[in-house]
Design a protein around this motif. Structure first.
Motif, PDB file in Angstrom:
ATOM      1  N   GLU A 145       0.916  -1.106  -0.001  1.00 41.08           N
ATOM      2  CA  GLU A 145      -0.080  -0.040   0.016  1.00 41.08           C
ATOM      3  C   GLU A 145       0.520   1.283   0.141  1.00 41.08           C
ATOM      4  O   GLU A 145       0.483   2.355  -0.278  1.00 41.08           O
ATOM      5  N   HIS A 146       2.114   1.271   0.407  1.00 41.96           N
ATOM      6  CA  HIS A 146       3.307   2.265   0.549  1.00 41.96           C
ATOM      7  C   HIS A 146       4.152   2.259  -0.764  1.00 41.96           C
ATOM      8  O   HIS A 146       4.980   3.099  -0.678  1.00 41.96           O
ATOM      9  N   ILE A 147       3.831   1.565  -1.611  1.00 39.49           N
ATOM     10  CA  ILE A 147       4.773   1.574  -2.977  1.00 39.49           C
ATOM     11  C   ILE A 147       4.328   2.129  -4.108  1.00 39.49           C
ATOM     12  O   ILE A 147       3.159   2.020  -4.480  1.00 39.49           O
ATOM     13  N   GLY A 148       4.932   3.078  -4.618  1.00 38.20           N
ATOM     14  CA  GLY A 148       4.407   3.888  -5.461  1.00 38.20           C
ATOM     15  C   GLY A 148       5.412   3.711  -6.752  1.00 38.20           C
ATOM     16  O   GLY A 148       6.464   3.169  -6.895  1.00 38.20           O
ATOM     17  N   PRO A 149       5.060   4.548  -7.934  1.00 44.45           N
ATOM     18  CA  PRO A 149       5.752   4.672  -9.095  1.00 44.45           C
ATOM     19  C   PRO A 149       7.458   4.817  -9.023  1.00 44.45           C
ATOM     20  O   PRO A 149       8.330   4.191 -10.072  1.00 44.45           O
ATOM     21  N   ARG A 150       7.697   5.598  -7.839  1.00 41.65           N
ATOM     22  CA  ARG A 150       9.415   5.902  -7.926  1.00 41.65           C
ATOM     23  C   ARG A 150       9.988   4.698  -7.160  1.00 41.65           C
ATOM     24  O   ARG A 150      11.312   4.592  -7.303  1.00 41.65           O
ATOM     25  N   ASP A 151       9.243   3.929  -6.409  1.00 42.88           N
ATOM     26  CA  ASP A 151       9.785   2.667  -5.862  1.00 42.88           C
ATOM     27  C   ASP A 151      10.067   1.574  -6.680  1.00 42.88           C
ATOM     28  O   ASP A 151       9.616   1.475  -7.887  1.00 42.88           O
ATOM     29  N   MET A 166       7.182 -15.835  -7.951  1.00 36.67           N
ATOM     30  CA  MET A 166       7.254 -14.394  -8.250  1.00 36.67           C
ATOM     31  C   MET A 166       6.269 -14.113  -9.323  1.00 36.67           C
ATOM     32  O   MET A 166       5.373 -13.157  -9.496  1.00 36.67           O
ATOM     33  N   ARG A 167       6.318 -14.913 -10.712  1.00 39.59           N
ATOM     34  CA  ARG A 167       5.271 -14.817 -11.507  1.00 39.59           C
ATOM     35  C   ARG A 167       3.808 -14.705 -11.239  1.00 39.59           C
ATOM     36  O   ARG A 167       3.029 -13.667 -11.434  1.00 39.59           O
ATOM     37  N   ASP A 168       3.376 -15.485  -9.913  1.00 33.34           N
ATOM     38  CA  ASP A 168       1.953 -15.513  -9.740  1.00 33.34           C
ATOM     39  C   ASP A 168       1.612 -14.249  -8.566  1.00 33.34           C
ATOM     40  O   ASP A 168       0.741 -13.764  -8.755  1.00 33.34           O
ATOM     41  N   ALA A 169       2.838 -13.803  -8.032  1.00 38.63           N
ATOM     42  CA  ALA A 169       2.609 -12.789  -7.102  1.00 38.63           C
ATOM     43  C   ALA A 169       2.334 -11.485  -7.890  1.00 38.63           C
ATOM     44  O   ALA A 169       1.569 -10.586  -7.588  1.00 38.63           O
ATOM     45  N   ILE A 170       3.005 -11.341  -8.896  1.00 43.24           N
ATOM     46  CA  ILE A 170       3.149 -10.152  -9.837  1.00 43.24           C
ATOM     47  C   ILE A 170       1.708 -10.176 -10.418  1.00 43.24           C
ATOM     48  O   ILE A 170       1.070  -8.973 -10.463  1.00 43.24           O
ATOM     49  N   ARG A 171       1.027 -11.180 -10.832  1.00 43.55           N
ATOM     50  CA  ARG A 171      -0.010 -11.190 -11.568  1.00 43.55           C
ATOM     51  C   ARG A 171      -1.345 -11.000 -10.550  1.00 43.55           C
ATOM     52  O   ARG A 171      -2.144 -10.341 -10.589  1.00 43.55           O
ATOM     53  N   SER A 172      -1.352 -11.892  -9.405  1.00 42.34           N
ATOM     54  CA  SER A 172      -2.345 -11.872  -8.448  1.00 42.34           C
ATOM     55  C   SER A 172      -2.275 -10.557  -7.575  1.00 42.34           C
ATOM     56  O   SER A 172      -3.494  -9.796  -7.208  1.00 42.34           O
ATOM     57  N   PRO A 180       6.216   0.193 -12.281  1.00 40.00           N
ATOM     58  CA  PRO A 180       6.953  -0.240 -13.353  1.00 40.00           C
ATOM     59  C   PRO A 180       8.186  -0.726 -13.051  1.00 40.00           C
ATOM     60  O   PRO A 180       8.742  -1.385 -13.842  1.00 40.00           O
ATOM     61  N   ASN A 181       8.853  -0.560 -11.914  1.00 39.88           N
ATOM     62  CA  ASN A 181      10.129  -1.177 -11.327  1.00 39.88           C
ATOM     63  C   ASN A 181       9.972  -2.332 -10.724  1.00 39.88           C
ATOM     64  O   ASN A 181      10.171  -2.316  -9.350  1.00 39.88           O
ATOM     65  N   LEU A 182       9.799  -3.472 -11.652  1.00 40.96           N
ATOM     66  CA  LEU A 182       9.751  -4.921 -10.949  1.00 40.96           C
ATOM     67  C   LEU A 182      11.354  -5.526 -11.299  1.00 40.96           C
ATOM     68  O   LEU A 182      11.565  -5.592 -12.578  1.00 40.96           O
ATOM     69  N   PRO A 206       6.663  -8.808 -17.158  1.00 41.71           N
ATOM     70  CA  PRO A 206       6.968  -7.369 -16.942  1.00 41.71           C
ATOM     71  C   PRO A 206       7.998  -7.047 -16.065  1.00 41.71           C
ATOM     72  O   PRO A 206       7.983  -6.449 -15.066  1.00 41.71           O
ATOM     73  N   VAL A 207       9.179  -7.777 -16.042  1.00 45.90           N
ATOM     74  CA  VAL A 207      10.365  -7.394 -14.905  1.00 45.90           C
ATOM     75  C   VAL A 207      11.457  -7.166 -15.749  1.00 45.90           C
ATOM     76  O   VAL A 207      11.565  -7.351 -17.017  1.00 45.90           O
ATOM     77  N   ARG A 208      12.442  -6.351 -14.914  1.00 53.33           N
ATOM     78  CA  ARG A 208      13.819  -6.110 -15.466  1.00 53.33           C
ATOM     79  C   ARG A 208      14.621  -7.147 -14.851  1.00 53.33           C
ATOM     80  O   ARG A 208      14.825  -7.327 -13.593  1.00 53.33           O
ATOM     81  N   VAL A 209      15.134  -7.985 -15.695  1.00 49.45           N
ATOM     82  CA  VAL A 209      16.175  -8.927 -15.268  1.00 49.45           C
ATOM     83  C   VAL A 209      17.603  -8.210 -14.933  1.00 49.45           C
ATOM     84  O   VAL A 209      17.902  -7.295 -15.685  1.00 49.45           O
ATOM     85  N   GLN A 210      18.046  -8.415 -13.630  1.00 48.41           N
ATOM     86  CA  GLN A 210      19.038  -7.712 -13.171  1.00 48.41           C
ATOM     87  C   GLN A 210      20.405  -8.484 -12.746  1.00 48.41           C
ATOM     88  O   GLN A 210      20.037  -9.510 -12.059  1.00 48.41           O
ATOM     89  N   LEU A 211      21.818  -8.133 -12.939  1.00 54.41           N
ATOM     90  CA  LEU A 211      22.790  -8.845 -12.306  1.00 54.41           C
ATOM     91  C   LEU A 211      23.241  -7.890 -11.222  1.00 54.41           C
ATOM     92  O   LEU A 211      23.022  -6.830 -11.073  1.00 54.41           O
ATOM     93  N   GLN A 212      23.738  -8.786 -10.400  1.00 52.58           N
ATOM     94  CA  GLN A 212      24.787  -7.807  -9.263  1.00 52.58           C
ATOM     95  C   GLN A 212      26.049  -7.587  -9.688  1.00 52.58           C
ATOM     96  O   GLN A 212      27.088  -8.134  -9.624  1.00 52.58           O
ATOM     97  N   MET A 213      26.047  -6.343 -10.445  1.00 50.21           N
ATOM     98  CA  MET A 213      27.074  -5.927 -11.142  1.00 50.21           C
ATOM     99  C   MET A 213      28.514  -5.829 -10.444  1.00 50.21           C
ATOM    100  O   MET A 213      29.545  -6.268 -10.705  1.00 50.21           O
ATOM    101  N   HIS A 214      28.338  -5.475  -9.195  1.00 52.90           N
ATOM    102  CA  HIS A 214      29.560  -5.622  -8.218  1.00 52.90           C
ATOM    103  C   HIS A 214      30.230  -6.890  -7.903  1.00 52.90           C
ATOM    104  O   HIS A 214      31.596  -6.973  -7.962  1.00 52.90           O
ATOM    105  N   LYS A 215      29.438  -7.984  -8.054  1.00 52.19           N
ATOM    106  CA  LYS A 215      30.001  -9.266  -7.920  1.00 52.19           C
ATOM    107  C   LYS A 215      30.571  -9.748  -9.383  1.00 52.19           C
ATOM    108  O   LYS A 215      31.614 -10.694  -9.086  1.00 52.19           O
ATOM    109  N   TYR A 216      30.500  -8.994 -10.311  1.00 50.35           N
ATOM    110  CA  TYR A 216      31.271  -9.313 -11.818  1.00 50.35           C
ATOM    111  C   TYR A 216      32.182  -8.429 -11.595  1.00 50.35           C
ATOM    112  O   TYR A 216      33.586  -8.883 -12.294  1.00 50.35           O
TER     113      TYR A 216
END
Length: 225
Positions: A145-151, A166-172, A180-182, A206-216
């Motif tokens: 309830e406290h998550i908005g577009p900047r979060d 994750m897929r089911d949580a995003i949809r349900s 938009p920042n998943l 609708p997710v952004r796949v990310q890597l932990q850059m610092h570990k690479y």
């Protein structure tokens, strides 16, 4: 010294594990210079946690000293992380003071701690714990309830089961309507990123796949980077 410590309230001091400047390794801010304020202490024990060194120890510091040290690095971006930063009452005032000083402020939080009192100028990066973490039952769903577009909402995945959760949580939970920042990332060395990419493409998720850059860039277990 003892008298001064007694005189300072919990809103005036923080237990700090480390403060350092590096690049932001994750989130939509990945790659940008960032100062990290890592607090000590966490009430969760995720199976894949990569910062167990921050569970204990640290140095109790006046909030004003933490603020000065964070500002002294000169980066425009500052992240509060841990451990779990929101367990310490002084973090809330510190974040407000950092915003007042013109910094872009991020807070990385587990999803168990209450985010309702975070300054609205702060970018919340909130985990939702998948089953593979061992802490999925601790998700505080009312935080949505406290998550908005900047979060940003982050999922760390160790298996196909975690992905489907994750897929089911995003949809349900209709998460794209909140932000938009998943973010979806894999447990380093546990689930191959290319496998996650395959699943995301198959489901048009609708997710952004990310890597932990610092570990690479540095060794996976290197601290202070």
């Amino acid at each position: 010294m003892c008298y001064m410590q007694r005189a300072l309230s919990k809103e005036d001091t923080l237990v700090i594990h480390e403060i350092y400047a590096s690049i932001q390794g994750e989130s939509t801010f990945a790659g940008l210079p960032c100062t990290f304020v890592r607090t000590t202490g966490c009430n969760l024990r995720c199976s894949w946690c990569d910062t167990t060194q921050a569970f204990y120890g640290g140095t109790r510091m006046p909030r004003t000293d933490v603020l000065a040290k964070a500002l002294a690095t000169g980066t425009k971006l500052v992240e509060l992380t841990g451990g779990e930063p929101l367990l310490q009452p002084a973090v809330f005032r510190l974040m407000t003071e950092l915003c007042d000083a013109g910094r872009t402020v991020l807070v990385e939080t587990s999803g168990e701690a209450d985010v309702s009192q975070v300054d609205p100028r702060v970018h919340k990066i909130m985990d939702l714990k998948a089953p593979g973490s061992g802490e999925s039952k601790r998700n505080r769903w009312s935080n949505l309830e406290h998550i908005g577009p900047r979060d940003e909402i982050k999922f760390v995945l160790a298996s196909r089961e975690d992905y489907e959760w994750m897929r089911d949580a995003i949809r349900s939970r209709e998460l794209p309507s909140r932000t938009p920042n998943l973010l979806a990332s894999t447990v380093f060395g546990k689930l191959l990123p290319k496998q996650l990419v395959t699943w995301v493409l198959e489901d048009a998720l609708p997710v952004r796949v990310q890597l932990q850059m610092h570990k690479y860039i540095w060794a996976p277990d290197t601290q202070g980077v």
